[in-house]
Design an enzyme around this catalytic site. Structure first.
Site, PDB file in Angstrom:
ATOM      1  N   GLN A 101      12.854  -7.767  -4.185  1.00  0.00           N
ATOM      2  CA  GLN A 101      11.843  -7.811  -5.283  1.00  0.00           C
ATOM      3  C   GLN A 101      10.849  -6.820  -4.967  1.00  0.00           C
ATOM      4  OE1 GLN A 101       9.632 -11.945  -5.339  1.00  0.00           O
ATOM      5  NE2 GLN A 101       9.229 -11.452  -7.257  1.00  0.00           N
ATOM      6  N   ASP A 129      13.833  -1.955 -18.810  1.00  0.00           N
ATOM      7  CA  ASP A 129      13.530  -1.562 -17.609  1.00  0.00           C
ATOM      8  C   ASP A 129      13.655   0.170 -17.558  1.00  0.00           C
ATOM      9  OD1 ASP A 129      13.768  -0.560 -14.585  1.00  0.00           O
ATOM     10  OD2 ASP A 129      14.072  -2.817 -14.446  1.00  0.00           O
ATOM     11  N   ILE A 130      12.620   0.825 -17.137  1.00  0.00           N
ATOM     12  CA  ILE A 130      12.196   2.061 -17.058  1.00  0.00           C
ATOM     13  C   ILE A 130      13.114   2.872 -15.808  1.00  0.00           C
ATOM     14  CG2 ILE A 130      10.129   2.178 -18.560  1.00  0.00           C
ATOM     15  CD1 ILE A 130       8.622   2.612 -15.945  1.00  0.00           C
ATOM     16  N   HIS A 150      10.825 -12.404 -13.017  1.00  0.00           N
ATOM     17  CA  HIS A 150      11.592 -11.753 -14.102  1.00  0.00           C
ATOM     18  C   HIS A 150      13.082 -11.868 -13.793  1.00  0.00           C
ATOM     19  CE1 HIS A 150      10.588  -8.517 -10.933  1.00  0.00           C
ATOM     20  NE2 HIS A 150      11.796  -8.306 -11.148  1.00  0.00           N
ATOM     21  N   PHE A 151      13.728 -12.052 -14.744  1.00  0.00           N
ATOM     22  CA  PHE A 151      15.409 -11.512 -14.603  1.00  0.00           C
ATOM     23  C   PHE A 151      15.669 -10.249 -15.080  1.00  0.00           C
ATOM     24  CE2 PHE A 151      15.300 -16.253 -15.035  1.00  0.00           C
ATOM     25  CZ  PHE A 151      16.142 -16.709 -14.188  1.00  0.00           C
ATOM     26  N   HIS A 152      16.264  -9.870 -14.421  1.00  0.00           N
ATOM     27  CA  HIS A 152      17.084  -8.595 -14.603  1.00  0.00           C
ATOM     28  C   HIS A 152      18.332  -8.766 -15.477  1.00  0.00           C
ATOM     29  CE1 HIS A 152      15.291  -5.699 -11.869  1.00  0.00           C
ATOM     30  NE2 HIS A 152      15.173  -6.987 -11.165  1.00  0.00           N
TER      31      HIS A 152
HETATM   32  P1  AMP Z   1      12.583  -5.993  -8.723  1.00  0.00           P
HETATM   33  O1  AMP Z   1      12.652  -4.899  -7.970  1.00  0.00           O
HETATM   34  O2  AMP Z   1      13.663  -7.192  -8.902  1.00  0.00           O
HETATM   35  O3  AMP Z   1      10.995  -6.720  -8.531  1.00  0.00           O
HETATM   36  O4  AMP Z   1      12.391  -5.381 -10.339  1.00  0.00           O
HETATM   37  C1  AMP Z   1      11.321  -4.889 -10.838  1.00  0.00           C
HETATM   38  C2  AMP Z   1      11.667  -4.009 -11.807  1.00  0.00           C
HETATM   39  O5  AMP Z   1      10.509  -3.685 -12.733  1.00  0.00           O
HETATM   40  C3  AMP Z   1      12.429  -2.849 -11.360  1.00  0.00           C
HETATM   41  O6  AMP Z   1      13.807  -2.447 -11.845  1.00  0.00           O
HETATM   42  C4  AMP Z   1      11.617  -1.587 -12.012  1.00  0.00           C
HETATM   43  O7  AMP Z   1      12.034  -0.531 -12.383  1.00  0.00           O
HETATM   44  C5  AMP Z   1      10.927  -2.306 -13.003  1.00  0.00           C
HETATM   45  N1  AMP Z   1       9.577  -1.788 -13.627  1.00  0.00           N
HETATM   46  C6  AMP Z   1       8.625  -1.433 -12.853  1.00  0.00           C
HETATM   47  N2  AMP Z   1       7.557  -1.002 -13.445  1.00  0.00           N
HETATM   48  C7  AMP Z   1       8.004  -1.006 -14.956  1.00  0.00           C
HETATM   49  C8  AMP Z   1       7.489  -0.845 -16.149  1.00  0.00           C
HETATM   50  N3  AMP Z   1       6.225  -0.284 -16.410  1.00  0.00           N
HETATM   51  N4  AMP Z   1       8.176  -0.840 -17.303  1.00  0.00           N
HETATM   52  C9  AMP Z   1       9.556  -1.413 -17.268  1.00  0.00           C
HETATM   53  N5  AMP Z   1      10.141  -1.565 -15.917  1.00  0.00           N
HETATM   54  C10 AMP Z   1       9.382  -1.479 -14.791  1.00  0.00           C
END
Ligand code: AMP
Ligand code: ZN
Length: 141
Positions: free
Chosen positions: A97, A34-35, A103-105
């Site tokens: 979300q 995650d970035i 996706h799973f964190h």
């Molecule tokens: P959610 O808020 O549960 O939908 O999680 C989405 C996650 O995707 C967030 O933690 C963001 O930081 C992550 N995210 C968004 N764009 C990218 C990317 N290009 N590369 C890696 N992680 C990302």
């Protein structure tokens, strides 16, 4: 063929159209850092097909994403020795979300008392640090 959405950031990562710190990939899933990490080692286990949420994804495909999350958690345990690991999967804006592609964190916890909140906000990570931890995790995959 996986369903795709041309405007989806995770579909673009799956297609290799935008870069990611990739940890793992198989026919149905992918995992990358995650970035905007809430903790060191914060990674995402992602289905390759564009299924927006838990309601849309077939159960057998969900099982494959869960297996990838487990694989990432094992590497985090070995490489980072966290105090614990949470899996978190959000469905809908009300659940926090922000990317509507399932996706799973996979969240390593750094201390017993880090007091992590479920909706932690997105703060851009230090790319050099993410790269360093990515390399450490890759060695443990
Ligand atoms: P959610 O808020 O549960 O939908 O999680 C989405 C996650 O995707 C967030 O933690 C963001 O930081 C992550 N995210 C968004 N764009 C990218 C990317 N290009 N590369 C890696 N992680 C990302
Ligand atoms: Zn998508």
């Amino acid at each position: 063929m996986h369903p795709t959405d041309a405007n989806c950031v995770f579909c673009k990562i799956v297609a290799g159209q935008i870069p990611s710190f990739r940890l793992y990939e198989d026919d149905d899933t992918i995992a990358f850092m995650d970035i905007n990490p809430v903790n060191d080692g914060h990674a995402l286990a992602v289905v390759k097909g564009h299924y927006p949420n838990l309601h849309a994804i077939p159960a057998d495909v969900l099982g494959k994403v869960a297996a990838t999350a487990q694989r990432i958690a094992r590497a985090q345990q070995a490489a980072l020795n966290p105090s614990g690991i949470n899996l978190l999967q959000a469905n809908g804006p009300g659940a926090g979300q922000t990317v509507f592609h399932l996706h799973f964190h996979v969240l390593p916890r750094t201390a017993q008392d880090d007091d992590l909140k479920v909706n932690w906000g997105h703060n851009p990570g230090d790319m050099a640090r993410i790269k360093q931890i990515h390399e450490k995790l890759l060695k443990a995959m």
